[in-house]
Design a protein around this motif. Sequence first.
Motif, PDB file in Angstrom:
ATOM      1  N   HIS A  21     -24.208  78.942 -12.623  1.00 52.27           N
ATOM      2  CA  HIS A  21     -23.691  78.325 -11.571  1.00 52.27           C
ATOM      3  C   HIS A  21     -24.527  78.951 -10.421  1.00 52.27           C
ATOM      4  O   HIS A  21     -24.482  78.522  -9.276  1.00 52.27           O
ATOM      5  CB  HIS A  21     -22.441  78.520 -11.311  1.00 52.27           C
ATOM      6  CG  HIS A  21     -21.440  77.886 -12.229  1.00 52.27           C
ATOM      7  ND1 HIS A  21     -20.053  78.010 -12.384  1.00 52.27           N
ATOM      8  CD2 HIS A  21     -21.806  76.986 -13.413  1.00 52.27           C
ATOM      9  CE1 HIS A  21     -19.577  77.079 -13.559  1.00 52.27           C
ATOM     10  NE2 HIS A  21     -20.691  76.643 -14.116  1.00 52.27           N
ATOM     11  N   TYR A 184     -12.094  71.275  -7.852  1.00 52.66           N
ATOM     12  CA  TYR A 184     -11.698  72.202  -9.299  1.00 52.66           C
ATOM     13  C   TYR A 184     -10.471  72.938  -9.267  1.00 52.66           C
ATOM     14  O   TYR A 184      -9.686  72.953 -10.087  1.00 52.66           O
ATOM     15  CB  TYR A 184     -12.837  73.361  -9.074  1.00 52.66           C
ATOM     16  CG  TYR A 184     -13.021  74.466 -10.379  1.00 52.66           C
ATOM     17  CD1 TYR A 184     -13.503  73.976 -11.856  1.00 52.66           C
ATOM     18  CD2 TYR A 184     -12.363  75.664 -10.368  1.00 52.66           C
ATOM     19  CE1 TYR A 184     -13.568  74.558 -12.606  1.00 52.66           C
ATOM     20  CE2 TYR A 184     -12.499  76.527 -11.725  1.00 52.66           C
ATOM     21  CZ  TYR A 184     -12.893  75.942 -12.554  1.00 52.66           C
ATOM     22  OH  TYR A 184     -12.817  76.733 -13.828  1.00 52.66           O
ATOM     23  N   LYS A 265     -13.771  68.740 -14.040  1.00 53.87           N
ATOM     24  CA  LYS A 265     -15.073  69.822 -14.265  1.00 53.87           C
ATOM     25  C   LYS A 265     -16.259  69.171 -14.254  1.00 53.87           C
ATOM     26  O   LYS A 265     -17.154  69.878 -13.554  1.00 53.87           O
ATOM     27  CB  LYS A 265     -14.989  70.252 -15.776  1.00 53.87           C
ATOM     28  CG  LYS A 265     -13.535  71.333 -15.825  1.00 53.87           C
ATOM     29  CD  LYS A 265     -13.836  72.194 -17.300  1.00 53.87           C
ATOM     30  CE  LYS A 265     -12.676  73.156 -17.528  1.00 53.87           C
ATOM     31  NZ  LYS A 265     -12.685  73.910 -18.673  1.00 53.87           N
ATOM     32  N   TYR A 269     -18.395  70.595 -10.962  1.00 52.70           N
ATOM     33  CA  TYR A 269     -19.425  71.529 -11.260  1.00 52.70           C
ATOM     34  C   TYR A 269     -20.649  70.479 -11.891  1.00 52.70           C
ATOM     35  O   TYR A 269     -21.618  70.768 -11.467  1.00 52.70           O
ATOM     36  CB  TYR A 269     -19.001  72.316 -12.603  1.00 52.70           C
ATOM     37  CG  TYR A 269     -18.130  73.710 -12.191  1.00 52.70           C
ATOM     38  CD1 TYR A 269     -18.064  73.996 -10.805  1.00 52.70           C
ATOM     39  CD2 TYR A 269     -17.559  74.464 -13.000  1.00 52.70           C
ATOM     40  CE1 TYR A 269     -17.571  75.030 -10.386  1.00 52.70           C
ATOM     41  CE2 TYR A 269     -16.805  75.537 -12.690  1.00 52.70           C
ATOM     42  CZ  TYR A 269     -16.922  75.764 -11.167  1.00 52.70           C
ATOM     43  OH  TYR A 269     -16.064  76.935 -10.993  1.00 52.70           O
ATOM     44  N   GLN A 273     -24.094  70.460  -9.579  1.00 51.06           N
ATOM     45  CA  GLN A 273     -25.271  70.784 -10.177  1.00 51.06           C
ATOM     46  C   GLN A 273     -26.410  69.876  -9.946  1.00 51.06           C
ATOM     47  O   GLN A 273     -27.739  70.348  -9.441  1.00 51.06           O
ATOM     48  CB  GLN A 273     -25.135  71.238 -11.542  1.00 51.06           C
ATOM     49  CG  GLN A 273     -24.370  72.575 -11.814  1.00 51.06           C
ATOM     50  CD  GLN A 273     -24.260  72.891 -13.375  1.00 51.06           C
ATOM     51  OE1 GLN A 273     -24.095  72.287 -14.037  1.00 51.06           O
ATOM     52  NE2 GLN A 273     -24.236  74.258 -13.449  1.00 51.06           N
TER      53      GLN A 273
END
Length: 289
Positions: A21, A184, A265, A269, A273
């Motif tokens: 991450h 999240y 998720k 995330y 990204q």
Amino acid sequence: MVWTKGWNRITEYGTLVMFSHTIFSLSFALIAMLLAANGLPEVTTFFWILVAFLSARTGANALNRVIDAEIDAKNPRTADRQLPQGQLNKTEVLIFTLCCFIVMLAAAWMLNPLCFYLAPIALFLMVIYSYTKRFTWMCHVILGISCAAAPVGAWLAITGEMSWLALFMGAANTAWVAGFDIIYGAQDYQFDKANGLRSIPETFGLKYGLYISSSFHVATVFFLLAVGFLSEVIHIWYFIGLAVIAVLFIIQHQMISPTNLKNVKIASYGINQLVSIVFLVFGLLDIYF
């Protein structure tokens, strides 16, 4: 056998601090550095910026795991992490954290006096963040501010002084991280309620929590627009990348709802990204082409 054990240990620590991450704030730090230097800075400066960033981020995540170990053990979602499972112990992780923070301070010293003098503030934010969920729903914002130390610090490392461009870059990083951290955190809504933990979803409910997350991402786009207009070296590629990021934000918020959190998720995330990669790639295209 020794090499295998050593590699397994490195892998465990990489998982502990979620090294994959790193991309979340690295792109902001790199683009801020390149804008401040109008291209690549001196190799030594680039090296110490990377050392400061990686050591700070790694130490902060390791410390967070120590502070949250008991909470993680209670939460079915996090109970399989290394500390609750006894794969690593608190003492060795704290020593690892201390080493990371010492390296960060050393790197800041190597950059310039202002970076060194301000480094304790960044360290304070990294430490206090892990406790904030115990007493304030602003925990997401404090996490974002901690991450914003990356682009602001990179700017200061190059120029030795603050600017509106650096502040808007930091604000964008703050709003972006806070926004996807709310998403999240939505999956822990019931757990937080039952255990007296604070978050925006827990305080305002899932529906309004997700609205607030969307507002943060709208603010991110506006802050990044301000960066583009303030910079003398930013042109068309940057704004094309920003348009792609806006679309990714829309997709992200279409993937989830208060009654459908199965894609949390991916939305929090996975999509972000991509946001980070897009920001880095289009920023590089704009600076160099």
